[in-house]
Design an enzyme around this catalytic site. Structure first.
Site, PDB file in Angstrom:
ATOM      1  N   ASP A 165      -0.099   6.745  -3.745  1.00 46.47           N
ATOM      2  CA  ASP A 165      -0.202   6.052  -5.037  1.00 46.47           C
ATOM      3  C   ASP A 165      -0.997   4.744  -4.929  1.00 46.47           C
ATOM      4  O   ASP A 165      -0.984   3.936  -5.838  1.00 46.47           O
ATOM      5  CB  ASP A 165       1.204   5.793  -5.613  1.00 46.47           C
ATOM      6  CG  ASP A 165       2.037   4.869  -4.729  1.00 46.47           C
ATOM      7  OD1 ASP A 165       1.522   4.384  -3.696  1.00 46.47           O
ATOM      8  OD2 ASP A 165       3.214   4.619  -5.076  1.00 46.47           O
ATOM      9  N   HIS A 218      -0.552   2.299  -2.717  1.00 44.77           N
ATOM     10  CA  HIS A 218       0.159   1.099  -2.280  1.00 44.77           C
ATOM     11  C   HIS A 218      -0.279   0.616  -0.903  1.00 44.77           C
ATOM     12  O   HIS A 218      -0.690   1.402  -0.054  1.00 44.77           O
ATOM     13  CB  HIS A 218       1.681   1.292  -2.347  1.00 44.77           C
ATOM     14  CG  HIS A 218       2.264   2.247  -1.343  1.00 44.77           C
ATOM     15  ND1 HIS A 218       3.367   3.019  -1.611  1.00 44.77           N
ATOM     16  CD2 HIS A 218       1.909   2.562  -0.069  1.00 44.77           C
ATOM     17  CE1 HIS A 218       3.667   3.732  -0.542  1.00 44.77           C
ATOM     18  NE2 HIS A 218       2.793   3.472   0.409  1.00 44.77           N
TER      19      HIS A 218
END
Ligand code: PGA
Length: 264
Positions: free
Chosen positions: A136, A138
């Site tokens: 995602d 991160h």
């Protein structure tokens, strides 16, 4: 951002280890920021090898890990404390007292997070921060929507991250922690050099967003575009969706030639 593309995972890991080793040789009391996950395991094996075979000394190195699951004690098999001992600390000569990880068992989390930041400051700041990238986008556990100025804090993990990390837990994803303590994006950006590693086709899309997309809190790794000294080391698969891939390769080759031979 400097983008280095290596053939495969092994070459990516060796290249990263060469950079870490050169920095330790240059500054034996290096403050080294470390990451967990599948990606840096090859780098850590290379560092263990260099410690054993080439005398690369960690005796004055200080380490700070990016994050730790909230609720897991360091003895827990899936804690990042355990991961780090298993994959690195038990095999190199870093003194126990120089190792720092967020404590997933603290009750007063906010006070602990402030203290963690203080300890980083007191050590003189992170010289080199190793980073992986989540599916995602991160870095650390700074999930989409994290402020790009965020500091060390308690965070809820995103559903994608919980799913991705479930593979490390024996039972179903119910056992996977839902929260973590992580350095913030702002904390990470204060490291003097950032070393972003990514391998595999499943990271190609998010790597392209982080390196070539807009800077956005929806892909927190994109904040590294603001950092003056970030080196991304990718394998071919993770680099496969970069639009300017050929340009990065050309630029690395040219700069290597210029550094070796001067402008003439
Ligand atoms: P991975 O995780 O190295 O296991 O792919 C990366 C991350 O979540 O930062």
């Amino acid at each position: 951002m400097r983008v280095i593309i290596e053939e495969d995972y092994g070459a990516m890991s060796r290249r990263a280890a060469a950079i870490v080793a050169a920095m330790i040789r240059d500054k034996p009391a290096l403050v080294l920021g470390l990451a967990t996950g599948g990606t840096p395991i090859g780098l850590y094996s290379e560092l263990i090898h260099r410690n054993r075979e080439e005398g690369l000394a960690f005796s004055r190195v200080t380490t700070f890990n990016l994050d730790e699951y909230y609720g897991l004690p360091p003895q827990h098999e899936q804690s990042y404390g355990h991961f780090m001992r298993k994959h690195l600390f038990d095999h190199i000569n870093v003194p126990e007292g120089n190792i720092h990880l967020p404590d997933g068992t603290v009750v007063d989390v906010d006070a602990f997070c402030r203290q963690y930041e203080r300890m980083i400051d007191e050590a003189g700041g992170v010289d080199l921060q190793v980073l992986g990238i989540g599916a995602d986008g991160h870095i650390g556990f700074n999930e989409p929507g994290s402020s790009l100025a965020s500091r060390t804090r308690l965070v809820a993990l995103g559903t994608r991250t919980i799913k991705d990390n479930a593979r490390f837990f024996q039972s179903n994803d119910q056992a996977v922690p839902r929260a973590a303590i992580t350095m913030g994006v702002g904390t990470i950006l204060e490291a003097r050099t950032c070393l972003l590693l990514a391998s595999g086709t499943n990271k190609a899309g998010v790597v392209a967003q982080a390196i070539e997309g807009p800077i956005t809190s929806q892909v927190t790794a994109s904040a590294l575009q603001l950092h003056p000294h970030t080196i991304a080391i990718l394998d071919q698969r993770a680099a496969s969706l970069l639009r300017r891939k050929d340009e990065y390769v050309r630029s690395e080759t040219l700069l290597r030639e210029l550094r070796a031979g001067g402008p003439g």
